[in-house]
Design a protein around this motif. Structure first.
Motif: not given
Length: 425
Positions: A5, A7, A18, A21-22, A102, A104-105, A125-126, A128
């Motif tokens: 991950f 983030s 965020l 969430h993570v 993964h 995140h943004d 990729t997420t 958000h």
């Protein structure tokens, strides 16, 4: 599956939703049998490396020169962050193999792309939220356009793109041209136990904030797109129907002083409490209200709606974005058009006027949270996305490479005007 991950938020760094969430997703994935390493930025007093609920957390120190996380130096801060995240992730890769990255943004885009190319593993990729969405479709300055172009690049280079709602699937497809078949809808989750209110704290909150009338609340970051200005503007009309009503505004952000000024201009200083971030007290404060209001102008999902439902509190929410997929009018809450203070006042007044119906909808919403939005369910869906990414990674990279050789990297053109309106046309 072994997931890496990336983030920019993770506890104790909590700016918006965020980070929560993570934290919750990584923990749920470990409980489902996956291995998860989170690489994030360091915060004063936090450990540089530790295991949290089975998740390996690596916090990278900021590189000098130290930029501030603000408009003029935001992009420079982001580039510096990506350098330190990349080095920390590469060190982690030396001691643990990974199957998937993964991201995140957009704030971790450059690190994600470097690691994908260096490690040769698929990238999920997420997204958000989008810069165009946060600004109601407009990209007014160079910084906004730079962020948009980074989002476009990251989304198009990812093997799979995860979004939290069907609305966001449409938005990512329309803004960035990512094919629908590469976009997976995986909702955010909520842990009902974390939002169980403490009766003593709830009573104390009621005594502290409520007057002789009803008590309503808002919780979230104080930015324009959250629509708090519309809630405050509507307050005199709601108070006319419900004398003595008071409002709690929980959270902080760059629009706080403007909102305080609006409150003072309407003579509502005694009716509105700006509490700042409440931390662990938030569930009890929410439970102390007669209703929580979510007046967002732009909302990809609406975590606060799930969290409100988990506390068993009635909810009134704007019918925008992902909120429309969570709050079902007359069943789990009530809706009003976004950016419409008059409609907001009417709906909130109706909700407060029928406490029996409001509590019935709140109980239904609590059951829906457990049935549809548990983190264990979200983790299973995310695991399936990883499996799809791994299975199709070689074909995706091959087709992408062929496209670049044949045509070169496609030029990103940012049209003038409102991108969301243009996308819908």
């Amino acid at each position: 599956m072994r997931a890496l991950f990336l983030s920019w938020e993770y506890p104790p760094v909590m700016v918006g939703g965020l980070g929560r969430h993570v934290y919750s997703l990584s923990k749920a994935l470990v409980q489902a049998g996956h291995e998860v390493t989170v690489v994030t930025r360091h915060a004063p007093g936090a450990a540089y490396e530790e295991y949290v609920d089975g998740v390996r957390v690596i916090r990278a120190a900021e590189d000098p020169p130290l930029f501030t996380f603000s408009g003029p130096t935001l992009l420079a801060w982001t580039m510096a962050l990506n350098h330190t995240l990349t080095r920390a992730a590469l060190r982690a890769a030396d001691t643990a193999g990974f199957d998937v990255i993964h991201a995140h943004d957009w704030l971790v885009a450059h690190s994600a792309m470097t690691l994908r190319e260096h490690l040769g593993i698929p990238l999920v990729t997420t997204i958000h939220a989008t810069e165009a969405g946060r600004h109601q479709g407009w990209l007014p300055a160079d910084t906004n356009r730079s962020i948009h172009s980074t989002e476009w690049w990251l989304a198009n280079e990812s093997d799979r793109v995860v979004v939290c709602s069907h609305y966001m699937r449409w938005e990512v497809n329309q803004l960035f041209g990512v094919p629908h078949q590469r976009i997976d809808v995986v909702a955010n989750g909520v842990d009902p136990e974390l939002w169980r209110s403490d009766p003593v704290r709830t009573d104390n909150a009621r005594r502290a904030y409520a007057g002789d009338g009803p008590l309503i609340g808002f919780a979230g970051r104080l930015v324009y797109e959250k629509g708090v200005q519309d809630l405050i503007t509507a307050l005199p009309a709601v108070r006319a129907q419900h004398p003595g009503l008071r409002l709690i505004v929980a959270g902080d952000g760059p629009h706080r002083q403007r909102l305080v000024g609006l409150t003072e201009s309407l003579g509502l200083e005694q009716a509105v409490s700006f509490t700042g971030f409440l931390g662990g007290d938030l569930p009890s404060v929410m439970a102390a209200t007669d209703a929580m209001v979510v007046p967002s102008i732009y909302e990809p999902f609406g975590m606060i709606a799930l969290e409100t439902a988990a506390t068993g509190t009635p909810i009134a929410a704007a019918s925008t974005g992902g909120l429309k997929e969570i709050v079902e009018p007359g069943r789990t809450g009530m809706n009003f058009p976004a950016a419409n203070p008059e409609a907001l006042a009417t709906i909130v007044s109706k909700l407060l006027a029928d406490d029996g119906n409001a509590r019935r909808m709140a109980r239904t919403a609590q059951h829906v949270v457990i049935d549809r939005f548990s983190w264990s369910l979200i983790a299973r869906r995310t695991g399936r996305v990883y499996a799809t990414a791994v299975a199709g990674a070689s074909s995706f990279l091959t087709s992408r490479a062929t496209e670049l050789v044949a045509h070169g990297y496609p030029e990103l053109r940012i049209p003038e005007g409102n991108l969301l309106r243009l996308a819908a046309a």
